[in-house]
Design a protein around this motif. Sequence first.
Motif: not given
Length: 174
Positions: A151-156, A160-165, A167-171
């Motif tokens: 679960k900790e690995k998935l959260i991490s 990271r994916l959410k941060q990328h999105l 930035r990438h999508l200007n949210y």
Amino acid sequence: MPENEVNAHSDQEEFFDLESRLTDHHHQSLRLWLRMLSCTVKIENEIRSRLRSEFGITLPRFDLMAQLERHPEGLRMGELSQRMMVTGGNVTGITDQLQREKLVERVTDPGDRRAYSVRLTAAGRRTFRKMARVHEEWITELLEGVSPDEKEKLISLLSRLKQHLNRHLNYPQQ
């Protein structure tokens, strides 16, 4: 039997789901996205069903109350709409229902008398807290097949994916 056949067989369900039409030839990103979506839909459908049968409430009404629980001072309708990622009309309809049940109240915004905020009533807070405790138990039950370390690995990874999105999508950063 080759490993991919074992995995495909063990993942098969009694019903058709989003990822069942994929083969090993599909792009890895597509497979990941469909796996995440499939898991989310299964959990969400189960939670919807349980909320309806246990508490007679819909998931959107529960979600609105959850947003208000996090903001006891209340939120404007536009803020609720943005946080819930639904239209203002949807928020208005849900708020009207909850207000008739005396679970939320509309209060004039002190900074702008033309606007108002919505907040939980005392009865709404009690009702939501009872539902939230049970909801958390359900989520724990549904995710018990994943170890705490996993679960900790998935959260991490998903953070990271959410941060990328974002930035990438200007949210805005959330």
